[in-house]
Write an enzyme that holds these catalytic residues in place. Structure first.
Site, PDB file in Angstrom:
ATOM      1  N   CYS A 162       0.800  -1.186  -0.033  1.00 26.46           N
ATOM      2  CA  CYS A 162       0.011   0.045  -0.166  1.00 26.46           C
ATOM      3  C   CYS A 162       0.917   1.344   0.073  1.00 26.46           C
ATOM      4  CB  CYS A 162      -0.978  -0.068   1.467  1.00 26.46           C
ATOM      5  SG  CYS A 162      -1.753  -1.678   1.504  1.00 26.46           S
ATOM      6  N   HIS A 294      -3.485   7.830   5.702  1.00 28.54           N
ATOM      7  CA  HIS A 294      -3.611   6.208   4.895  1.00 28.54           C
ATOM      8  C   HIS A 294      -5.126   5.876   5.251  1.00 28.54           C
ATOM      9  CE1 HIS A 294      -2.158   2.834   3.238  1.00 28.54           C
ATOM     10  NE2 HIS A 294      -2.528   2.055   4.248  1.00 28.54           N
ATOM     11  N   GLU A 305      -2.617   5.261  13.440  1.00 24.92           N
ATOM     12  CA  GLU A 305      -2.181   6.402  12.581  1.00 24.92           C
ATOM     13  C   GLU A 305      -2.513   7.738  13.356  1.00 24.92           C
ATOM     14  OE1 GLU A 305      -2.434   8.419   7.998  1.00 24.92           O
ATOM     15  OE2 GLU A 305      -3.714   6.667   8.527  1.00 24.92           O
ATOM     16  N   LYS A 326      -9.974   7.610   0.883  1.00 25.80           N
ATOM     17  CA  LYS A 326     -10.334   6.247   0.633  1.00 25.80           C
ATOM     18  C   LYS A 326     -11.956   5.960   0.862  1.00 25.80           C
ATOM     19  CE  LYS A 326      -5.836   3.980   1.621  1.00 25.80           C
ATOM     20  NZ  LYS A 326      -5.244   4.996   1.897  1.00 25.80           N
ATOM     21  N   HIS A 331      -9.600   1.955  -1.492  1.00 23.45           N
ATOM     22  CA  HIS A 331      -8.274   1.815  -1.269  1.00 23.45           C
ATOM     23  C   HIS A 331      -7.372   1.180  -2.483  1.00 23.45           C
ATOM     24  CE1 HIS A 331      -4.327   1.004   0.357  1.00 23.45           C
ATOM     25  NE2 HIS A 331      -4.720   0.378   1.197  1.00 23.45           N
ATOM     26  N   PHE A 390       1.365  -2.919   4.548  1.00 18.36           N
ATOM     27  CA  PHE A 390       1.359  -4.282   5.034  1.00 18.36           C
ATOM     28  C   PHE A 390       2.903  -4.767   4.848  1.00 18.36           C
ATOM     29  CE2 PHE A 390      -3.128  -6.588   4.514  1.00 18.36           C
ATOM     30  CZ  PHE A 390      -3.379  -5.681   5.699  1.00 18.36           C
TER      31      PHE A 390
END
Length: 402
Positions: A162, A294, A305, A326, A331, A390
Site C-alpha cells: 500500500c 492512510h 495513525e 479512501k 483503497h 502491510f
C-alpha cells in the site's frame, strides 16, 4: 539540493476519468464505491469496490496494444498522457536522457494472471498468449510509459504493497533533488478488482461489506478501489525557465520500516516516517495544516495513525485537519498514494480540504479533526501524504505551495 516541483497530473479512478472530475467529486464528497460488476461476483462475500466505470478499453487502445496492456497498464498510460499534456513537456535529446519513470504497483498485471489461471486450470487450455509474461510483469506499465514518452533515464517499478506509490514518488523526488535527473514521470496504479484479487483479500478479514468509514467508531474494514495517479516531477529551475505552471513543490520525504509485524501497523514506525519527512524538508510542525491520511477504515490502522500524528505534532495536532479520501475512491493498494496526492494538491492550490465521508460516530481513539462528510475551505501552506503498508513499510511525502 535542487528544488522539485509538480508540473503535471493525471488520473483515472472510481471518482472520475481525469483530474478535473476527480477533484470535483472530492469537493462534493461524492462516493465512487458501489456494487461490483464482474464474473462470478455471486461467489464473493465482498461485493463492493471503487470500480472504474463507463470505461471501454477498446475505444482507447487497439487490438495489438490490448494484447500487451493489462488493465493496470492501461490506467497508467491514460493518467500519464493527461499529466504530460498538462506539463507541456516533450522529451527529446538531453532532456530524454535525463528523464525517467518510477511507478508503484503491488499486484501488477493481476487481472491478466487471473484470466489465464482460469484458462489453464478451469478451462483446461494448454496454451496461453505468447505475451502473457510481458503483460503481467510489475514493470510493464513503467516500461510502456518510458517507450511512449521517450524516457531514457532511470526507469523502474516499486512494489511495497500500500506504500508503493509514495515510495515511487519519493524515489523520483530524490533523483531530481540530487541532480541525477531533470524530470520524472511518477505515481502508481493498481487493478486488483478481479475475482482472484478480491477472494485473496477476503481471506484477511479486513474488508467491509457495506462502506469505508475511516476514523468512525462504526468502521468495519477497508474497501478496494482501482485506477492510477501519475505526475510530472521536475526541477524548479527547469520548470521556471520554460514558464511552466507549477502545481506544488515537494518539500520532503521519509520512509521507515516497522520491523515488527507483517500486517499489524506500528505507531512508532508511522511516527518516525512523519517526523522524518518534516526533518527532510526542514519543516516546522506548526506549518503543516492538512494530512491526507492512510485512513483505511480498519480498526487497527486508523487508531494507530491518529496516535502517531498526535505523538509527532503534540498540541498542534488539535489544529490539524486530517482526512481519508479512501472513503470515496476506495483503497487502490499500490496506486493509492498517487490518487490521494491529488487531494493534497487541491488543498494547496484551491484551499479545499477533501472530506472523510461515511463518518457516523466519533471514536475517542481517533480524536482529531477528520473533516467529516463535507469538504472544507481552509488555506494551508504545507500538507503531508501518509502511506503505511502491510509488511510495516511506511512512506510520507511533504508538499508545499511555491
Amino acid at each position: 539540493m535542487t528544488r522539485v516541483v509538480i508540473t503535471g497530473a493525471g488520473t483515472i479512478n472510481a471518482l472520475g476519468h481525469d483530474v478535473a472530475k476527480t477533484l470535483e467529486a472530492m469537493r462534493e464528497g461524492r462516493c465512487g464505491i458501489g456494487p461490483l460488476e464482474m464474473r462470478d461476483v455471486d461467489r464473493l462475500s465482498i461485493r463492493i469496490g471503487g470500480q472504474v466505470r463507463d470505461y471501454e478499453a477498446e475505444s482507447v487502445f487497439n487490438r495489438q496494444q490490448l494484447a500487451l496492456y493489462d488493465r493496470f497498464t492501461q490506467f497508467t498510460l491514460l493518467a500519464a498522457r493527461e499529466a504530460v499534456a498538462q506539463a507541456g513537456l516533450s522529451f527529446a535529446g538531453e532532456l530524454a536522457n535525463r528523464s525517467g519513470v518510477v511507478l508503484g504497483t503491488s499486484g501488477g498485471g493481476l487481472t491478466t494472471q487471473d484470466e489465464n489461471y482460469r484458462a489453464v486450470y478451469e478451462e483446461g487450455k494448454n496454451r496461453v498468449h505468447p505475451f502473457i509474461v510481458p503483460k503481467l510483469m510489475n514493470n510493464a506499465a513503467a516500461s510502456h510509459v518510458s517507450m511512449e514518452f521517450n524516457l531514457k533515464g532511470p526507469s523502474f517499478t516499486v512494489a511495497t504493497a500500500c506504500a508503493s506509490s509514495n515510495h515511487a514518488m519519493g524515489q523520483a523526488f530524490q533523483m531530481i533533488r540530487s541532480g541525477l535527473c531533470t524530470a520524472m514521470i511518477t505515481g502508481g496504479s493498481e487493478s486488483m478488482l478481479c475475482f482472484g484479487g478480491i477472494k485473496a483479500w477476503e481471506g484477511l478479514r479486513v474488508m467491509s461489506k457495506d462502506a469505508c468509514r475511516p476514523f468512525s467508531a462504526t468502521r468495519n474494514g477497508m474497501v478496494q478501489g482501482e485506477g492510477a495517479g501519475v505526475f510530472v516531477f521536475e526541477s524548479y529551475d527547469h520548470a521556471r525557465a520554460r514558464g511552466a505552471e507549477i502545481l506544488a513543490e515537494i518539500l520532503g520525504f521519509a520512509m521507515t520500516s516497522d520491523a515488527a509485524d507483517i500486517v499489524m501497523p506500528s505507531k512508532q514506525g508511522a511516527a518516525r516516517a512523519i517526523s522524518g519527512a518534516l526533518k527532510d524538508g526542514a519543516i516546522a510542525r506548526e506549518r503543516v495544516g492538512y494530512i491526507n491520511a492512510h485512513g483505511t477504515g480498519t480498526a487497527a490502522n486508523d487508531k494507530t495513525e491518529c496516535a502517531a500524528v498526535a505523538d509527532v505534532f503534540g498540541t498542534h495536532a488539535d489544529k490539524l485537519m486530517i482526512s481519508s479520501t479512501k472513503s470515496m475512491h476506495g483503497h487502490l493498494i499500490g496506486g493509492t498514494g498517487a490518487v490521494e496526492l491529488l487531494a493534497c494538491i487541491m488543498a494547496l492550490r484551491e484551499g479545499v480540504i477533501a472530506p472523510t465521508i461515511g463518518y457516523e460516530e466519533p471514536d475517542p481513539e481517533c480524536a482529531l479533526d477528520v473533516v467529516p462528510n463535507e469538504a472544507r475551505e481552509a488555506e494551508v501552506d504545507v500538507v503531508l501524504s501518509n502511506a503505511f503498508a502491510f509488511g510495516g513499510l511506511n512512506a510520507v511525502l511533504a508538499l508545499g505551495r511555491v
